[in-house]
Design an enzyme around this catalytic site. Sequence first.
Site, PDB file in Angstrom:
ATOM      1  N   ASP A  41      11.145  -8.573  -4.117  1.00 36.15           N
ATOM      2  CA  ASP A  41       9.901  -8.945  -3.433  1.00 36.15           C
ATOM      3  C   ASP A  41       8.680  -8.513  -4.228  1.00 36.15           C
ATOM      4  O   ASP A  41       8.757  -7.662  -5.112  1.00 36.15           O
ATOM      5  CB  ASP A  41       9.837  -8.252  -2.060  1.00 36.15           C
ATOM      6  CG  ASP A  41      10.639  -9.000  -1.020  1.00 36.15           C
ATOM      7  OD1 ASP A  41      10.980 -10.159  -1.268  1.00 36.15           O
ATOM      8  OD2 ASP A  41      10.916  -8.406   0.039  1.00 36.15           O
ATOM      9  N   LYS A  63       6.327 -14.231  -5.069  1.00 38.24           N
ATOM     10  CA  LYS A  63       5.381 -15.348  -5.127  1.00 38.24           C
ATOM     11  C   LYS A  63       4.068 -15.113  -4.431  1.00 38.24           C
ATOM     12  O   LYS A  63       3.676 -15.856  -3.548  1.00 38.24           O
ATOM     13  CB  LYS A  63       6.004 -16.583  -4.472  1.00 38.24           C
ATOM     14  CG  LYS A  63       7.001 -17.290  -5.304  1.00 38.24           C
ATOM     15  CD  LYS A  63       6.923 -18.757  -5.048  1.00 38.24           C
ATOM     16  CE  LYS A  63       7.874 -19.252  -4.128  1.00 38.24           C
ATOM     17  NZ  LYS A  63       8.976 -19.300  -3.725  1.00 38.24           N
ATOM     18  N   MET A 204       1.377  -5.594   9.222  1.00 37.19           N
ATOM     19  CA  MET A 204       0.660  -6.850   8.960  1.00 37.19           C
ATOM     20  C   MET A 204      -0.506  -7.021   9.929  1.00 37.19           C
ATOM     21  O   MET A 204      -0.822  -8.130  10.330  1.00 37.19           O
ATOM     22  CB  MET A 204       1.612  -8.057   9.057  1.00 37.19           C
ATOM     23  CG  MET A 204       2.694  -8.035   8.003  1.00 37.19           C
ATOM     24  SD  MET A 204       4.032  -9.203   8.325  1.00 37.19           S
ATOM     25  CE  MET A 204       5.024  -8.306   9.491  1.00 37.19           C
TER      26      MET A 204
HETATM   27  N1  SAH Z   1      10.213  -4.279   5.373  1.00 36.58           N
HETATM   28  C1  SAH Z   1       8.946  -3.616   5.231  1.00 36.58           C
HETATM   29  C2  SAH Z   1       7.833  -4.316   5.992  1.00 36.58           C
HETATM   30  C3  SAH Z   1       7.513  -5.701   5.483  1.00 36.58           C
HETATM   31  S1  SAH Z   1       6.129  -6.398   6.330  1.00 36.58           S
HETATM   32  C4  SAH Z   1       9.074  -2.177   5.714  1.00 36.58           C
HETATM   33  O1  SAH Z   1      10.101  -1.802   6.303  1.00 36.58           O
HETATM   34  O2  SAH Z   1       8.152  -1.395   5.486  1.00 36.58           O
HETATM   35  C5  SAH Z   1       4.818  -5.927   5.251  1.00 36.58           C
HETATM   36  C6  SAH Z   1       3.863  -4.963   5.953  1.00 36.58           C
HETATM   37  O3  SAH Z   1       4.347  -3.630   5.843  1.00 36.58           O
HETATM   38  C7  SAH Z   1       2.464  -4.903   5.354  1.00 36.58           C
HETATM   39  O4  SAH Z   1       1.636  -5.925   5.839  1.00 36.58           O
HETATM   40  C8  SAH Z   1       1.996  -3.550   5.826  1.00 36.58           C
HETATM   41  O5  SAH Z   1       1.604  -3.603   7.183  1.00 36.58           O
HETATM   42  C9  SAH Z   1       3.275  -2.745   5.752  1.00 36.58           C
HETATM   43  N2  SAH Z   1       3.387  -1.997   4.482  1.00 36.58           N
HETATM   44  C10 SAH Z   1       4.282  -2.211   3.493  1.00 36.58           C
HETATM   45  N3  SAH Z   1       4.129  -1.271   2.519  1.00 36.58           N
HETATM   46  C11 SAH Z   1       3.123  -0.459   2.914  1.00 36.58           C
HETATM   47  C12 SAH Z   1       2.500   0.698   2.367  1.00 36.58           C
HETATM   48  N4  SAH Z   1       2.890   1.229   1.191  1.00 36.58           N
HETATM   49  N5  SAH Z   1       1.499   1.266   3.057  1.00 36.58           N
HETATM   50  C13 SAH Z   1       1.087   0.774   4.243  1.00 36.58           C
HETATM   51  N6  SAH Z   1       1.648  -0.303   4.815  1.00 36.58           N
HETATM   52  C14 SAH Z   1       2.647  -0.916   4.170  1.00 36.58           C
END
Ligand code: SAH
Length: 287
Positions: A41, A63, A204
Amino acid sequence: MAQTNSMGGMVSLIGAGPGDPELITVRGLRVLREADVVLYDALVDERLLAECRTGAELIDVGKRAAGAEPPPPNPSHHNALAQERINALLVAKAREGRRVVRLKGGDPLIFGRAGEELEALAAAGISCEIVPGVTAATAAAAQAQLPLTRRAAGGSLAGSSRGVLLITGHPAAGTAAAGTTASAAVSWESVAAIAPSVTVCVYMGLKNLPQIARRLLDAGLAPQTCVTIVSNASLPSAQVFETTLAGAAAAAGSDGADNATDGLPSPALVLISSNSPQHYVSPPPRK
Ligand code: SAH
């Protein structure tokens, strides 16, 4: 451990963690190092990809521009073709008898569209294992030093958090955004009802935070409720921003021009906690 198929191919869905490459699990790293093919990703750190063996095939299926908000899990807003292509690639590479890794940000089972991939693999009769990862909510809580659950002294409800709710803030339900469907909509009224006794972790949700905060206020959640926004949790660029529900809602109804959260980088996680004592929260790191 899942069995490989007759050709020896199988797929491992691995959680890469929230950003810091040290936050992948030991097992995730081992399987990644052994992989023949890696589909990764956009949020996955380059330093993790550097762990792949020489000759491993690396396929970017993210992407999107670096720093952009990740694609939402809502099919009406996501490029379904792109997901179908990923599913087909996973199946095809495994059928070649190769060890395939699907490397996802955070934990694969949290807003990671793993369900569709698992379905496609099951339909094709391909073995699959899942290696969990550190999800953004726990990384954000660690960054802000904010306990997601908390048992208050004397067992009183005040000052305690009895649970954690992981929820998507995309799209903000009720904004009638094009493509918003009833099934995709979050009932922020239900969230407001439970929020006083749990920590609400919004994935998100940065872009729609003013609308979300307004919905929660309208449903009766206290204006002084703590809202902690953590950008780039676990990375050196991490930022922690502290406001209240009223502060977060301030721009709702306007075009967002005065949004207090404008300028905070993505990805960001929003933690809404009625009972978190402010003094647990670290000051924002200086840049
Ligand atoms: N599978 C991922 C989430 C994917 S959705 C997980 O378990 O974390 C993507 C969302 O995750 C982003 O829009 C944001 O809200 C959050 N996110 C991902 N990485 C982040 C980070 N390092 N700091 C803060 N929020 C994060």
